[in-house]
Design a protein around this motif. Structure first.
Motif, PDB file in Angstrom:
ATOM      1  N   VAL A 170       0.853  -1.193   0.000  1.00 37.70           N
ATOM      2  CA  VAL A 170       0.000   0.000   0.000  1.00 37.70           C
ATOM      3  C   VAL A 170       0.888   1.242   0.000  1.00 37.70           C
ATOM      4  O   VAL A 170       1.833   1.337   0.781  1.00 37.70           O
ATOM      5  CB  VAL A 170      -0.928   0.013   1.236  1.00 37.70           C
ATOM      6  CG1 VAL A 170      -1.740   1.301   1.296  1.00 37.70           C
ATOM      7  CG2 VAL A 170      -1.850  -1.203   1.226  1.00 37.70           C
ATOM      8  N   SER A 171       0.583   2.186  -0.890  1.00 41.42           N
ATOM      9  CA  SER A 171       1.386   3.412  -0.971  1.00 41.42           C
ATOM     10  C   SER A 171       0.624   4.649  -0.528  1.00 41.42           C
ATOM     11  O   SER A 171       1.219   5.705  -0.322  1.00 41.42           O
ATOM     12  CB  SER A 171       1.886   3.620  -2.405  1.00 41.42           C
ATOM     13  OG  SER A 171       0.800   3.815  -3.289  1.00 41.42           O
ATOM     14  N   GLY A 172      -0.701   4.539  -0.398  1.00 41.52           N
ATOM     15  CA  GLY A 172      -1.482   5.707   0.010  1.00 41.52           C
ATOM     16  C   GLY A 172      -2.778   5.297   0.679  1.00 41.52           C
ATOM     17  O   GLY A 172      -3.356   4.248   0.360  1.00 41.52           O
ATOM     18  N   ILE A 173      -3.253   6.113   1.624  1.00 44.11           N
ATOM     19  CA  ILE A 173      -4.497   5.818   2.343  1.00 44.11           C
ATOM     20  C   ILE A 173      -5.340   7.076   2.450  1.00 44.11           C
ATOM     21  O   ILE A 173      -4.841   8.193   2.343  1.00 44.11           O
ATOM     22  CB  ILE A 173      -4.222   5.276   3.770  1.00 44.11           C
ATOM     23  CG1 ILE A 173      -3.366   6.279   4.570  1.00 44.11           C
ATOM     24  CG2 ILE A 173      -3.558   3.924   3.719  1.00 44.11           C
ATOM     25  CD1 ILE A 173      -3.180   5.906   6.022  1.00 44.11           C
ATOM     26  N   ASN A 174      -6.646   6.877   2.635  1.00 47.80           N
ATOM     27  CA  ASN A 174      -7.541   7.995   2.885  1.00 47.80           C
ATOM     28  C   ASN A 174      -8.807   7.459   3.522  1.00 47.80           C
ATOM     29  O   ASN A 174      -9.090   6.260   3.449  1.00 47.80           O
ATOM     30  CB  ASN A 174      -7.872   8.743   1.595  1.00 47.80           C
ATOM     31  CG  ASN A 174      -8.289  10.183   1.868  1.00 47.80           C
ATOM     32  OD1 ASN A 174      -8.432  10.598   3.024  1.00 47.80           O
ATOM     33  ND2 ASN A 174      -8.483  10.960   0.817  1.00 47.80           N
ATOM     34  N   ILE A 175      -9.555   8.332   4.144  1.00 45.37           N
ATOM     35  CA  ILE A 175     -10.830   7.967   4.769  1.00 45.37           C
ATOM     36  C   ILE A 175     -11.918   8.830   4.151  1.00 45.37           C
ATOM     37  O   ILE A 175     -11.765  10.042   4.038  1.00 45.37           O
ATOM     38  CB  ILE A 175     -10.778   8.167   6.292  1.00 45.37           C
ATOM     39  CG1 ILE A 175      -9.795   7.173   6.923  1.00 45.37           C
ATOM     40  CG2 ILE A 175     -12.154   8.001   6.917  1.00 45.37           C
ATOM     41  CD1 ILE A 175      -9.604   7.340   8.410  1.00 45.37           C
ATOM     42  N   GLY A 176     -13.007   8.175   3.735  1.00 49.23           N
ATOM     43  CA  GLY A 176     -14.117   8.903   3.151  1.00 49.23           C
ATOM     44  C   GLY A 176     -14.281   8.613   1.671  1.00 49.23           C
ATOM     45  O   GLY A 176     -13.587   7.775   1.099  1.00 49.23           O
ATOM     46  N   PRO A 177     -15.221   9.296   1.020  1.00 45.20           N
ATOM     47  CA  PRO A 177     -15.513   9.061  -0.404  1.00 45.20           C
ATOM     48  C   PRO A 177     -14.293   9.287  -1.295  1.00 45.20           C
ATOM     49  O   PRO A 177     -13.372  10.036  -0.943  1.00 45.20           O
ATOM     50  CB  PRO A 177     -16.609  10.093  -0.708  1.00 45.20           C
ATOM     51  CG  PRO A 177     -17.220  10.414   0.610  1.00 45.20           C
ATOM     52  CD  PRO A 177     -16.108  10.310   1.617  1.00 45.20           C
ATOM     53  N   VAL A 178     -14.314   8.633  -2.458  1.00 45.62           N
ATOM     54  CA  VAL A 178     -13.218   8.778  -3.422  1.00 45.62           C
ATOM     55  C   VAL A 178     -13.492  10.003  -4.292  1.00 45.62           C
ATOM     56  O   VAL A 178     -14.532  10.079  -4.960  1.00 45.62           O
ATOM     57  CB  VAL A 178     -13.092   7.516  -4.306  1.00 45.62           C
ATOM     58  CG1 VAL A 178     -11.971   7.696  -5.326  1.00 45.62           C
ATOM     59  CG2 VAL A 178     -12.828   6.288  -3.444  1.00 45.62           C
ATOM     60  N   HIS A 179     -12.538  10.950  -4.285  1.00 43.23           N
ATOM     61  CA  HIS A 179     -12.650  12.166  -5.081  1.00 43.23           C
ATOM     62  C   HIS A 179     -11.532  12.224  -6.116  1.00 43.23           C
ATOM     63  O   HIS A 179     -10.672  11.341  -6.182  1.00 43.23           O
ATOM     64  CB  HIS A 179     -12.603  13.396  -4.175  1.00 43.23           C
ATOM     65  CG  HIS A 179     -13.752  13.487  -3.211  1.00 43.23           C
ATOM     66  ND1 HIS A 179     -15.055  13.687  -3.618  1.00 43.23           N
ATOM     67  CD2 HIS A 179     -13.795  13.381  -1.849  1.00 43.23           C
ATOM     68  CE1 HIS A 179     -15.857  13.719  -2.567  1.00 43.23           C
ATOM     69  NE2 HIS A 179     -15.118  13.535  -1.470  1.00 43.23           N
ATOM     70  N   LYS A 180     -11.529  13.272  -6.929  1.00 38.03           N
ATOM     71  CA  LYS A 180     -10.542  13.420  -8.011  1.00 38.03           C
ATOM     72  C   LYS A 180      -9.117  13.418  -7.469  1.00 38.03           C
ATOM     73  O   LYS A 180      -8.211  12.847  -8.080  1.00 38.03           O
ATOM     74  CB  LYS A 180     -10.817  14.699  -8.796  1.00 38.03           C
ATOM     75  CG  LYS A 180     -12.076  14.640  -9.642  1.00 38.03           C
ATOM     76  CD  LYS A 180     -12.397  15.985 -10.276  1.00 38.03           C
ATOM     77  CE  LYS A 180     -11.348  16.402 -11.290  1.00 38.03           C
ATOM     78  NZ  LYS A 180     -11.732  17.655 -11.981  1.00 38.03           N
ATOM     79  N   LYS A 181      -8.904  14.043  -6.315  1.00 32.25           N
ATOM     80  CA  LYS A 181      -7.544  14.117  -5.760  1.00 32.25           C
ATOM     81  C   LYS A 181      -7.015  12.717  -5.412  1.00 32.25           C
ATOM     82  O   LYS A 181      -5.811  12.462  -5.491  1.00 32.25           O
ATOM     83  CB  LYS A 181      -7.494  15.017  -4.525  1.00 32.25           C
ATOM     84  CG  LYS A 181      -8.388  14.597  -3.370  1.00 32.25           C
ATOM     85  CD  LYS A 181      -8.292  15.570  -2.208  1.00 32.25           C
ATOM     86  CE  LYS A 181      -9.261  15.239  -1.099  1.00 32.25           C
ATOM     87  NZ  LYS A 181      -9.101  13.941  -0.503  1.00 32.25           N
TER      88      LYS A 181
END
Length: 393
Positions: A170-181
């Motif tokens: 894994v190279s990146g993580i986020n929480i919440g909906p998937v957006h353009k960024k």
């Protein structure tokens, strides 16, 4: 009895002045920007307070611009006019408006910086919830991007991906909906693959666990060739990604089929010479390596003269695409140049001359990149042997 119980509970409950709060949700609100919904369980929050929250890129330190709560007898989730407050007292749910909350993480603790507090210590405390998660992410390496609805689900997904049986980096993580960024972040793997290692492109993927994907993100992902896999069950994400990687590998192997040359050494069976000139048809024994259809052959003992490529093979009168060491097959070799067409069995070479695959630095690199799993240790030892024959560094 009821009154006694109430009295005992009242004795145990105690209001603490020092603020304690937890971030429940991170939302983007029209006219307000990115806000956080918190539950304040102790103390007070005031407009202008300096707060510290956990962020995906590090601790976020900001000041409260506004404190908002829903109308009386309404839930925070119900749309409607929000009430503004200069100060709120626990226990209460409150929406905090402040700059720089874009990377705030739901499910983590929020701290208020008081004159007695050390801000650096609070930043460390705020990031403690994410320490284990960040240890599973290689931001500088190759890997997929992962998104989940909550901190707990993100941690569960990362733990699953890091397990020995799965082992997906894994190279990146986020929480919440998937957006353009988020799509742009995943596209870094495509850019990395174009510059150096093409295998990095298979990691241009977002694994979205129990989160929606915006229409703009879908459109950008299609444009940039970033794959987005969504599921409400972790195992389904794994199955989707595994199937995608298998298909990606097959496409890469097909594209590299004529570049990658498998090593082989063949011995002509003298009693099985069926056609002496193009197309040469002979029976051969595979002494070492892997003979595959499409492999270019040459004769090292006769100045590395080239004969052409293996056009077809038969084993026990049945067509085969490859033959391994110890097997004997009937082989048709087709010329691909006028010089190769002039080669004649008995004049330019015979059964005493071994035939080998014509490898190159480019073909060796293609084997390493796309066919490493198909090669045994003995096959690689033959590659080393042939490198000396063809003077390949």
């Amino acid at each position: 009895m009821v009154k006694l119980t109430q009295t005992m509970m009242a004795d145990r409950l105690m209001f603490v002045d020092h603020p304690e709060a937890t971030v429940l949700e991170v939302k983007t609100m029209p006219g307000l920007g990115t806000t956080v919904d918190c539950v304040l369980v102790n103390g007070k929050l005031r407009e202008g307070d300096k707060i510290v929250v956990c962020g995906l890129s590090g601790a976020v330190v900001t000041r409260i611009k506004a404190l908002k709560t829903p109308q009386v007898m309404k839930e925070m989730r119900v749309k409607g006019e929000l009430m503004d407050h200069k100060e709120v007292t626990a226990a209460i749910g409150v929406k905090i408006v402040a700059p720089g909350l874009e990377t705030a993480v739901a499910g983590t603790s929020m701290f208020v910086v008081t004159p007695e507090d050390d801000e650096e210590e609070l930043k460390i405390a705020a990031m403690a919830d994410m320490a284990d998660i960040f240890s599973k992410v290689d931001k500088g390496g190759e890997g997929v991007c992962v998104q989940a609805s909550t901190l707990g689900s993100l941690e569960a997904l990362l733990t699953f991906l890091a397990s020995p049986d799965v082992n997906i980096s894994v190279s990146g993580i986020n929480i919440g909906p998937v957006h353009k960024k988020d799509v742009l972040r995943a596209n870094v793997m495509n850019e990395k693959g174009s510059k150096s290692d093409s295998s990095a492109k298979k990691y241009a993927v977002i694994l979205a666990f129990d989160v929606p994907v915006s229409r703009e993100a879908r459109e950008l992902a299609d444009e940039l060739n970033v794959k987005i896999f969504t599921a409400d069950i972790i195992y389904h994400l794994f199955d989707q990604f595994t199937a995608y990687v298998r298909q990606f590998k097959q496409q890469e192997q097909e594209a590299a089929r004529y570049v990658a040359v498998f090593p082989c050494e063949l011995k002509i069976i003298p009693s099985c010479v069926f056609n002496k000139r193009d197309p040469i048809v002979v029976g051969v024994e595979v002494i070492e390596g892997i003979a595959k259809v499409g492999t270019p052959l040459c004769v090292p003992s006769q100045g590395n003269i080239e004969l052409g490529r293996i056009a077809s093979m038969e084993l026990n009168h049945k067509p085969v695409d490859l033959a391994r060491a110890g097997q004997s097959v009937a082989m048709k070799i087709e010329a691909h140049s006028s010089e190769q067409q002039s080669r004649l069995y008995g004049r330019h070479f015979d059964h005493t001359d071994p035939l080998v695959s014509l490898i190159s630095r480019e073909s060796i690199d293609a084997l390493k990149s796309h066919f490493r799993d198909d090669m045994s240790k003995d096959d690689w030892r033959l590659v080393i042997k042939l490198k000396k024959v063809f003077h390949i560094n």
